[in-house]
Design a protein around this motif. Structure first.
Motif, PDB file in Angstrom:
ATOM      1  N   ILE A 166       4.841   5.059  11.088  1.00 48.73           N
ATOM      2  CA  ILE A 166       5.197   6.190  10.223  1.00 48.73           C
ATOM      3  C   ILE A 166       6.637   6.626  10.469  1.00 48.73           C
ATOM      4  N   ARG A 167       7.038   6.671  11.726  1.00 51.19           N
ATOM      5  CA  ARG A 167       8.373   7.180  12.085  1.00 51.19           C
ATOM      6  C   ARG A 167       9.489   6.173  11.807  1.00 51.19           C
ATOM      7  N   ASN A 168       9.158   4.919  11.561  1.00 50.50           N
ATOM      8  CA  ASN A 168      10.159   3.905  11.265  1.00 50.50           C
ATOM      9  C   ASN A 168      10.745   4.194   9.879  1.00 50.50           C
ATOM     10  N   PRO A 169      12.053   4.512   9.793  1.00 48.46           N
ATOM     11  CA  PRO A 169      12.651   4.867   8.495  1.00 48.46           C
ATOM     12  C   PRO A 169      12.529   3.763   7.450  1.00 48.46           C
ATOM     13  N   ASN A 171       9.985   2.189   6.662  1.00 44.70           N
ATOM     14  CA  ASN A 171       8.684   2.265   5.994  1.00 44.70           C
ATOM     15  C   ASN A 171       8.584   3.416   5.004  1.00 44.70           C
ATOM     16  N   ASN A 172       9.457   4.426   5.132  1.00 45.27           N
ATOM     17  CA  ASN A 172       9.468   5.552   4.199  1.00 45.27           C
ATOM     18  C   ASN A 172       8.045   6.038   3.903  1.00 45.27           C
ATOM     19  N   TYR A 173       7.293   6.298   4.953  1.00 45.34           N
ATOM     20  CA  TYR A 173       5.868   6.633   4.820  1.00 45.34           C
ATOM     21  C   TYR A 173       5.693   8.147   4.713  1.00 45.34           C
ATOM     22  N   PRO A 174       5.185   8.629   3.591  1.00 45.04           N
ATOM     23  CA  PRO A 174       5.046  10.079   3.387  1.00 45.04           C
ATOM     24  C   PRO A 174       3.808  10.640   4.090  1.00 45.04           C
TER      25      PRO A 174
END
Length: 180
Positions: A166-169, A171-174
């Motif tokens: 999730i925190r990996n930019p 992945n852009n995970y909302p």
């Protein structure tokens, strides 16, 4: 038959401002990360009477560095008294922040399930069932897990790996689960 409704803390909502007291006497806002990190994971546990909670907190310690590497600070809290937490520390091998004295009002603000003890030997107060909240750098609930018993909790290795993703930019995970 009538039902009592609880106000569950929804994904994407502001995490309530709840101050907690650590064993050291320091007062800390639950959702405020420390240790140079920018997210906080708040773990609500049942109390010293729960051997599953003891095991879960000790397992959390074993993954503390994985969470820190992802930018996630840890804090745990229960409704236990200071004396109960001091006694519990004999069974805990943890270095992350742990607090006591979560009130019924605070438990309700978090949308936690609350139970009465089965006997005076178990504990001497109503207690929160497990809850886990990951609060992002905007003070929003990014991940939430609320259980009505000690047998259902997030598997911590999977959670640590998931938060890293999730925190990996890239992945852009909302925040998920935003429909109400």
């Amino acid at each position: 038959m009538t039902a009592d409704f609880t106000n569950k803390l929804h994904a994407g909502s502001d995490f309530p401002i709840i101050e907690a007291t650590l064993l050291s006497g320091e007062v800390r806002t639950l959702s405020t990360p420390e240790n140079g990190l920018d997210w906080t994971m708040v773990v609500v546990y049942r109390g010293q009477h729960c051997p599953l909670c003891t095991r879960y907190l000790n397992q959390l310690e074993s993954l503390r560095e994985d969470f820190a590497n992802t930018g996630v600070d840890l804090i745990a809290i229960s409704g236990d008294s200071k004396e109960q937490l001091e006694s519990h520390m004999e069974k805990l091998n943890i270095s992350f922040a742990i607090a006591y004295g979560l009130t019924l009002e605070q438990m309700k603000a978090l949308g936690l399930y609350i139970s009465d003890p089965r006997s005076p030997q178990e504990t001497d107060h109503p207690f929160a069932e497990p809850g886990l909240f990951v609060v992002n750098n905007e003070g929003k609930v990014h991940v939430v897990d609320i259980s009505n018993n000690p047998f259902v909790r997030p598997e911590l290795t999977a959670l640590a790996n998931g938060l890293a993703w999730i925190r990996n930019p890239d992945n852009n995970y909302p925040i998920r689960g935003m429909h109400k």
